[in-house]
Motif scaffolding. Structure first.
Motif, PDB file in Angstrom:
ATOM      1  N   GLY A  23       5.222  -5.037  -2.098  1.00  0.00           N
ATOM      2  CA  GLY A  23       5.457  -3.923  -3.013  1.00  0.00           C
ATOM      3  C   GLY A  23       5.787  -2.682  -2.229  1.00  0.00           C
ATOM      4  O   GLY A  23       6.897  -2.519  -1.723  1.00  0.00           O
ATOM      5  N   GLU A  24       4.785  -1.818  -2.067  1.00  0.00           N
ATOM      6  CA  GLU A  24       4.985  -0.601  -1.287  1.00  0.00           C
ATOM      7  C   GLU A  24       4.564  -0.822   0.165  1.00  0.00           C
ATOM      8  O   GLU A  24       3.508  -1.386   0.429  1.00  0.00           O
ATOM      9  CB  GLU A  24       4.165   0.546  -1.877  1.00  0.00           C
ATOM     10  N   GLY A  25       5.392  -0.378   1.078  1.00  0.00           N
ATOM     11  CA  GLY A  25       5.045  -0.382   2.493  1.00  0.00           C
ATOM     12  C   GLY A  25       4.998   1.059   2.957  1.00  0.00           C
ATOM     13  O   GLY A  25       5.987   1.594   3.457  1.00  0.00           O
ATOM     14  N   GLY A  26       3.851   1.683   2.796  1.00  0.00           N
ATOM     15  CA  GLY A  26       3.734   3.113   3.018  1.00  0.00           C
ATOM     16  C   GLY A  26       3.253   3.472   4.415  1.00  0.00           C
ATOM     17  O   GLY A  26       2.088   3.276   4.745  1.00  0.00           O
ATOM     18  N   SER A  27       4.141   3.954   5.243  1.00  0.00           N
ATOM     19  CA  SER A  27       3.823   4.615   6.508  1.00  0.00           C
ATOM     20  C   SER A  27       3.005   3.737   7.452  1.00  0.00           C
ATOM     21  O   SER A  27       3.099   2.513   7.441  1.00  0.00           O
ATOM     22  CB  SER A  27       3.095   5.927   6.197  1.00  0.00           C
ATOM     23  N   GLY A  28       2.197   4.417   8.308  1.00  0.00           N
ATOM     24  CA  GLY A  28       1.390   3.695   9.290  1.00  0.00           C
ATOM     25  C   GLY A  28       0.379   2.774   8.652  1.00  0.00           C
ATOM     26  O   GLY A  28      -0.040   1.784   9.265  1.00  0.00           O
ATOM     27  N   GLY A  29      -0.018   3.073   7.426  1.00  0.00           N
ATOM     28  CA  GLY A  29      -0.951   2.201   6.723  1.00  0.00           C
ATOM     29  C   GLY A  29      -0.378   0.826   6.477  1.00  0.00           C
ATOM     30  O   GLY A  29      -1.115  -0.166   6.439  1.00  0.00           O
ATOM     31  N   ALA A  30       0.936   0.747   6.306  1.00  0.00           N
ATOM     32  CA  ALA A  30       1.605  -0.548   6.149  1.00  0.00           C
ATOM     33  C   ALA A  30       1.939  -1.155   7.503  1.00  0.00           C
ATOM     34  O   ALA A  30       1.763  -2.352   7.726  1.00  0.00           O
ATOM     35  CB  ALA A  30       2.878  -0.378   5.321  1.00  0.00           C
ATOM     36  N   LEU A  31       2.425  -0.329   8.432  1.00  0.00           N
ATOM     37  CA  LEU A  31       2.816  -0.822   9.749  1.00  0.00           C
ATOM     38  C   LEU A  31       1.652  -1.489  10.473  1.00  0.00           C
ATOM     39  O   LEU A  31       1.854  -2.412  11.277  1.00  0.00           O
ATOM     40  CB  LEU A  31       3.357   0.330  10.594  1.00  0.00           C
ATOM     41  N   ALA A  32       0.420  -1.078  10.171  1.00  0.00           N
ATOM     42  CA  ALA A  32      -0.758  -1.654  10.834  1.00  0.00           C
ATOM     43  C   ALA A  32      -0.911  -3.140  10.556  1.00  0.00           C
ATOM     44  O   ALA A  32      -1.669  -3.822  11.256  1.00  0.00           O
ATOM     45  CB  ALA A  32      -2.019  -0.913  10.380  1.00  0.00           C
ATOM     46  N   LEU A  33      -0.204  -3.677   9.566  1.00  0.00           N
ATOM     47  CA  LEU A  33      -0.187  -5.119   9.312  1.00  0.00           C
ATOM     48  C   LEU A  33       1.212  -5.705   9.502  1.00  0.00           C
ATOM     49  O   LEU A  33       1.458  -6.843   9.097  1.00  0.00           O
ATOM     50  CB  LEU A  33      -0.664  -5.430   7.892  1.00  0.00           C
ATOM     51  N   ALA A  34       2.107  -4.960  10.121  1.00  0.00           N
ATOM     52  CA  ALA A  34       3.511  -5.397  10.180  1.00  0.00           C
ATOM     53  C   ALA A  34       4.081  -5.454  11.587  1.00  0.00           C
ATOM     54  O   ALA A  34       5.292  -5.520  11.752  1.00  0.00           O
ATOM     55  CB  ALA A  34       4.375  -4.484   9.295  1.00  0.00           C
ATOM     56  N   VAL A  35       3.244  -5.440  12.613  1.00  0.00           N
ATOM     57  CA  VAL A  35       3.739  -5.659  13.980  1.00  0.00           C
ATOM     58  C   VAL A  35       3.779  -7.167  14.177  1.00  0.00           C
ATOM     59  O   VAL A  35       2.895  -7.773  14.778  1.00  0.00           O
ATOM     60  CB  VAL A  35       2.842  -4.963  15.021  1.00  0.00           C
ATOM     61  N   ALA A  36       4.819  -7.784  13.623  1.00  0.00           N
ATOM     62  CA  ALA A  36       4.880  -9.237  13.486  1.00  0.00           C
ATOM     63  C   ALA A  36       6.115  -9.808  14.167  1.00  0.00           C
ATOM     64  O   ALA A  36       7.057  -9.091  14.511  1.00  0.00           O
ATOM     65  CB  ALA A  36       4.868  -9.598  11.998  1.00  0.00           C
ATOM     66  N   ASN A  37       6.115 -11.133  14.336  1.00  0.00           N
ATOM     67  CA  ASN A  37       7.293 -11.823  14.857  1.00  0.00           C
ATOM     68  C   ASN A  37       8.386 -11.915  13.812  1.00  0.00           C
ATOM     69  O   ASN A  37       9.576 -11.902  14.143  1.00  0.00           O
ATOM     70  CB  ASN A  37       6.914 -13.234  15.309  1.00  0.00           C
ATOM     71  N   ARG A  38       8.006 -12.019  12.565  1.00  0.00           N
ATOM     72  CA  ARG A  38       8.951 -12.033  11.453  1.00  0.00           C
ATOM     73  C   ARG A  38       8.447 -11.057  10.391  1.00  0.00           C
ATOM     74  O   ARG A  38       7.283 -11.118   9.983  1.00  0.00           O
ATOM     75  CB  ARG A  38       9.057 -13.427  10.825  1.00  0.00           C
ATOM     76  N   VAL A  39       9.321 -10.168   9.947  1.00  0.00           N
ATOM     77  CA  VAL A  39       8.985  -9.229   8.881  1.00  0.00           C
ATOM     78  C   VAL A  39      10.043  -9.351   7.796  1.00  0.00           C
ATOM     79  O   VAL A  39      11.241  -9.277   8.077  1.00  0.00           O
ATOM     80  CB  VAL A  39       8.923  -7.767   9.385  1.00  0.00           C
ATOM     81  N   ALA A  40       9.601  -9.553   6.559  1.00  0.00           N
ATOM     82  CA  ALA A  40      10.505  -9.645   5.420  1.00  0.00           C
ATOM     83  C   ALA A  40       9.994  -8.749   4.310  1.00  0.00           C
ATOM     84  O   ALA A  40       8.823  -8.348   4.297  1.00  0.00           O
ATOM     85  CB  ALA A  40      10.624 -11.086   4.940  1.00  0.00           C
ATOM     86  N   THR A  97       0.836  -1.208   0.000  1.00  0.00           N
ATOM     87  CA  THR A  97       0.000   0.000   0.000  1.00  0.00           C
ATOM     88  C   THR A  97       0.863   1.247   0.000  1.00  0.00           C
ATOM     89  O   THR A  97       1.935   1.279   0.605  1.00  0.00           O
ATOM     90  CB  THR A  97      -0.927   0.027   1.235  1.00  0.00           C
ATOM     91  N   GLN A  98       0.393   2.283  -0.698  1.00  0.00           N
ATOM     92  CA  GLN A  98       1.040   3.587  -0.609  1.00  0.00           C
ATOM     93  C   GLN A  98       0.844   4.193   0.771  1.00  0.00           C
ATOM     94  O   GLN A  98       1.614   5.042   1.199  1.00  0.00           O
ATOM     95  CB  GLN A  98       0.466   4.529  -1.669  1.00  0.00           C
ATOM     96  N   GLY A  99      -0.224   3.752   1.444  1.00  0.00           N
ATOM     97  CA  GLY A  99      -0.542   4.263   2.765  1.00  0.00           C
ATOM     98  C   GLY A  99      -2.038   4.222   2.983  1.00  0.00           C
ATOM     99  O   GLY A  99      -2.816   3.949   2.071  1.00  0.00           O
ATOM    100  N   ALA A 100      -2.441   4.460   4.207  1.00  0.00           N
ATOM    101  CA  ALA A 100      -3.868   4.526   4.509  1.00  0.00           C
ATOM    102  C   ALA A 100      -4.509   5.666   3.730  1.00  0.00           C
ATOM    103  O   ALA A 100      -3.856   6.662   3.412  1.00  0.00           O
ATOM    104  CB  ALA A 100      -4.082   4.722   6.001  1.00  0.00           C
ATOM    105  N   PHE A 101      -5.803   5.507   3.409  1.00  0.00           N
ATOM    106  CA  PHE A 101      -6.495   6.516   2.617  1.00  0.00           C
ATOM    107  C   PHE A 101      -6.543   7.848   3.353  1.00  0.00           C
ATOM    108  O   PHE A 101      -6.864   7.918   4.534  1.00  0.00           O
ATOM    109  CB  PHE A 101      -7.912   6.052   2.303  1.00  0.00           C
ATOM    110  N   CYS A 102      -6.226   8.874   2.608  1.00  0.00           N
ATOM    111  CA  CYS A 102      -6.223  10.227   3.162  1.00  0.00           C
ATOM    112  C   CYS A 102      -7.433  10.968   2.599  1.00  0.00           C
ATOM    113  O   CYS A 102      -7.445  11.359   1.434  1.00  0.00           O
ATOM    114  CB  CYS A 102      -4.930  10.941   2.788  1.00  0.00           C
ATOM    115  N   GLY A 103      -8.455  11.146   3.417  1.00  0.00           N
ATOM    116  CA  GLY A 103      -9.663  11.812   2.949  1.00  0.00           C
ATOM    117  C   GLY A 103     -10.588  12.152   4.090  1.00  0.00           C
ATOM    118  O   GLY A 103     -10.441  11.656   5.217  1.00  0.00           O
TER     119      GLY A 103
END
Length: 792
Positions: free
Chosen positions: A677-694, A639-645
């Motif tokens: 692909g894209e790991g955009g900001s908090g929008g990506a981090l919201a699915l990336a608080v993981a035990n393993r991140v690649a 994701t480019q990031g969470a929707f901004c609107g």
């Protein structure tokens, strides 16, 4: 046509009709405009077969047939019509009208039951068919059984005066007629069942009773009913309460508005409840609430999953507040069942409204619905009267509920059993003599983890070969050659710390040394002509490539038996986040992925992969479900990031992301995240608080987009390539900073050029990571995740 030319045939000899029901005339062969063979003449009809004649049809064919019949003095003459157009169908009092229904509906004029009932209402002995399409075989058979002579035009040029007998020689068997609750038309129920319970007129599903549900859902002879008779109570002293219940029992042949018991689906024991619309529209009174509560309590004690087919008009008014209390009682039983770690699947059928909707029907771990089923709290008329507005078409339908995030999926009736069996299997329930307890389920899951596929011999399980041919099997068969396929890595450091150990631990012998990335892509930096672009900006371009495989491609390649689950149960179903359950390498997992869409139409529908608050809340719901059932979670980020609107802010986008971070931090199941692909900001981090991140080799991970970075810091968005290098957003940079554990090679070229190789590498990384994490206890998993992020 000249009527006089037909009158001269009246002196011809007659022969008996084959069924012995009417005279026939043989037209002379020399008459060039006469129909060959056996024909009926209208002027003889009243004499040879006295009694009322009904002309069935509408429009011009009906008008012409009535005019001809009247011209030959056919009496008494009736036409088919409707109550709202009696005058029109009487043709100026030429004929009387046999009503098909209160309002004009073209479908009535081809509905066998309506026509036959109209004929019976006027005691018609002859039915003239005045429609373009021929009468159905069912109408022919039923006409013969009722001694009703059915006649059709003998030809295009004979529609006014000359008719062939269409009644078969032998009548058919008696028909079971059943009325459609949606269009109100009545059909041959055998035909309805043969067509998957779909109404031949409107296409909506016929309502099923408990016997039919049991027959199509449970294994043969496995159902054992519980609490068939529970004493009624009359808390209000309602006038004629006993008589009301008695009449409902007599009309429906049922004891009450729900039937409960235990049975098996694919050999898997289940507790099942089926609500009965034929009994006071499945209204929920004391008995319904008591039977459901007892069912759920037994399921909790015996560690059984619960499945309830919901259908109700709501709380039973005749029982007042006691009826209202059933909502709380059943909901409390559902909560205790869930706290015990057991599965509850709610199946919404038509209609599900009122107090049932506002209690157990919407509390399922998984909520399925049949197509076009009504799901709502307040009735449509009540809402319209309250707000003084006309509601849109399809309001409160299952499709409306899916769009607004209230249910997980719509399942066709003929697919329901298979879907339920898959859901049970994915939640660890096995085909055994009794319900498997949690320890048994965890043990069998552990066994599955150590194999390449589920146990094909166990009833109720399906192998990858039957679920998704060619995906997992193809990946596994090519595993030994994966080292040859994986041609590039970001750096020597990446190959040592990243994919190398995965290949080694998977036992792939003689894996070659992975080469540093090279590229033929040359993109000028701003302000220069010849200098090649930096690798960070190259990765940005590759991560955004429109042909790059999206999350759904990887789900299709990695996950067997994937069942997508929809909605946040509050507002909507965000297409930018896809979630569901399935198996990876035989292990049940929950999948949560950000999806951009494979083409422009899909990208627009999925908001270009930028999630709304409801998307993150859907992800939270699925993660909490995975926690409840002890399932690992695999997240795919793109994701480019969470929707901004404005609407995202109104619905709490910041809150939704914050809740996701906190939830993931506290999970006690393994969590593996791959940035595709894209790991955009908090929008990506919201699915990336993981035990393993690649990260995939050409993926990027950043605090915001390079364009945004350049615009904010340098007031010049054109310096985005320069910003990308400064931001250190490439996979190699993220690995060096310790942000991620591994870089996943994409193959001999970027992922969009060799998607199968890229998918194989992701599959290998995910399965290896899950194998490692499976050895950790819930507390170790949570603490490891905390320590991982605490270090930053």
């Amino acid at each position: 046509m000249d009527p006089e030319r037909y009158y001269k045939y009246t002196d011809l000899g007659t022969v008996d009709h084959p069924a012995g029901t009417a005279p026939v005339h043989e037209a002379p062969a020399e008459a060039d405009d006469a129909a060959p063979g056996v024909v009926y003449l209208l002027d003889q009809l009243s004499q040879k077969r006295p009694g009322p004649v009904l002309v069935a049809g509408f429009g011009t064919p009906l008008k012409n047939a009535v005019r001809a019949a009247d011209g030959f003095g056919v009496k008494p003459l009736y036409t088919t019509g409707t109550d709202d157009k009696l005058r029109a169908f009487s043709f100026g009092s030429t004929a009387q009208v046999a009503s098909l229904g209160p309002k004009f509906d073209e479908r009535l004029f081809s509905n066998e039951y309506a026509i036959l009932e109209a004929a019976a209402s006027v005691a018609a002995r002859t039915l003239l068919w005045a429609q373009k399409q021929p009468p159905s075989e069912l109408l022919r058979q039923e006409a013969a059984r009722r001694d009703l002579l059915l006649m059709v035009p003998s030809g295009i040029d004979r529609t006014l005066l000359t008719w062939n007998g269409a009644t078969p020689d032998e009548p058919g068997q008696p028909v079971e007629w059943r009325r459609c609750a949606h269009c109100g038309l009545t059909h041959n129920y055998a035909q309805v069942r043969a067509q998957g319970w779909k109404c031949p007129s409107c296409g909506r599903l016929y309502r099923m009773d408990s016997n039919e549900r049991i027959c199509v859902t449970l294994d043969a002879d496995s159902f054992q009913e519980m609490d068939a008779c529970v004493a009624e109570i009359d808390p209000l002293g309602f006038p004629e309460f006993e008589q009301i219940i008695g009449r409902a029992q007599e009309r429906s042949g049922l004891e009450e508005g729900v039937r409960t018991g235990v049975g098996r689906i694919g050999g898997i024991p289940v507790a099942i409840g089926i609500m009965e619309t034929a009994f006071m529209m499945g209204s929920m009174g004391h008995v319904v609430g008591e039977k459901l509560t007892r069912l759920i309590e037994r399921a909790t004690a015996d560690e059984l999953p619960v499945m309830i087919f919901c259908a109700s008009g709501g709380a039973r008014m005749q029982e007042g507040l006691v009826s209202l209390m059933q909502m709380a009682k059943v909901s409390a039983a559902v909560e205790a069942h869930g706290r015990a770690g057991q599965l509850f699947v709610s199946i919404i059928t038509d209609p599900t409204t009122g107090g049932v909707t506002a209690s157990f029907a919407t509390l399922g771990d998984v909520i399925l619905a049949e197509p076009q089923a009504l799901l709502g709290f307040a009735g449509r008329r009540v809402i319209q009267d309250t707000i003084r507005q006309t509601l849109p078409e399809g309001f409160q339908s299952a499709e409306f509920a899916l769009e607004h995030g209230l249910i997980d999926a719509i399942v066709e009736r003929d697919q329901m059993r298979a879907t339920l069996e898959s859901i049970l299997s994915l939640h660890g329930y096995k085909a055994v003599g009794q319900g498997a307890d949690r320890a048994t389920r965890e043990a069998t899951d552990a066994d599955a983890t150590n194999t390449d596929a589920p146990d094909a011999s166990a009833p109720g399980t399906t192998t990858p070969e039957t679920e998704t041919p060619g995906t997992l099997r193809a990946l596994m068969s090519g595993l030994s050659g994966l080292a040859d396929l994986v041609g590039t890595a970001v750096s020597e450091q990446t190959s040592r710390a990243g994919m190398w150990w995965a290949l080694r631990n998977k036992g792939v012998a003689d894996a070659p040394r992975l080469r540093p990335a090279t590229s033929s892509i040359q993109i000028p930096r701003p302000g220069t002509k010849d200098e090649p672009v930096n690798h960070a900006w190259e990765s940005v371009q590759l991560a955004r490539n429109a042909k790059r495989p999206t999350s759904l491609f990887y789900i299709d390649q990695l996950v067997d038996g994937f069942i997508e689950l929809h909605g946040d149960r509050m507002f909507g179903d965000d297409g930018a986040i896809v979630g569901g359950i399935g198996r990876i390498d035989g292990r049940p997992v929950t999948i949560v992925a950000q999806e951009k869409g494979a083409d422009l139409k899909q990208r627009v529908a999925r908001n270009f992969g930028c999630p709304q608050p409801e998307g993150y809340r859907k992800a939270q719901r699925l993660m909490m479900q995975a926690e409840k059932f002890g399932r690992p979670i695999v997240c795919l980020v793109d994701t480019q990031g969470a929707f901004c609107g404005r609407e995202a802010e109104e619905r709490g986008i910041g809150n939704a992301i914050g809740e996701s971070l906190a939830l993931m931090a506290g999970l006690t199941v393994p969590v593996v995240t791959v940035v595709l692909g894209e790991g955009g900001s908090g929008g990506a981090l919201a699915l990336a608080v993981a035990n393993r991140v690649a990260m995939q080799e050409h993926a990027v991970y950043s605090v915001l987009s390079p364009e945004g970075f350049a615009s904010i810091l340098w007031k010049d968005g054109s310096r985005a390539p320069e910003a990308a290098e400064v931001m250190k957003l490439s996979a190699a940079d993220a690995l060096e900073m310790g942000i991620i554990e591994d870089v996943v090679p994409e193959g001999a070229a970027p992922a969009h050029e060799n998607p199968d190789q890229a998918a194989a590498a992701v599959w290998l990384y995910v399965t290896t990571a899950l194998d490692e994490l499976a050895e950790k206890s819930p507390e170790e998993l949570r603490n490891q995740r905390y320590s991982r992020f605490r270090a930053f």
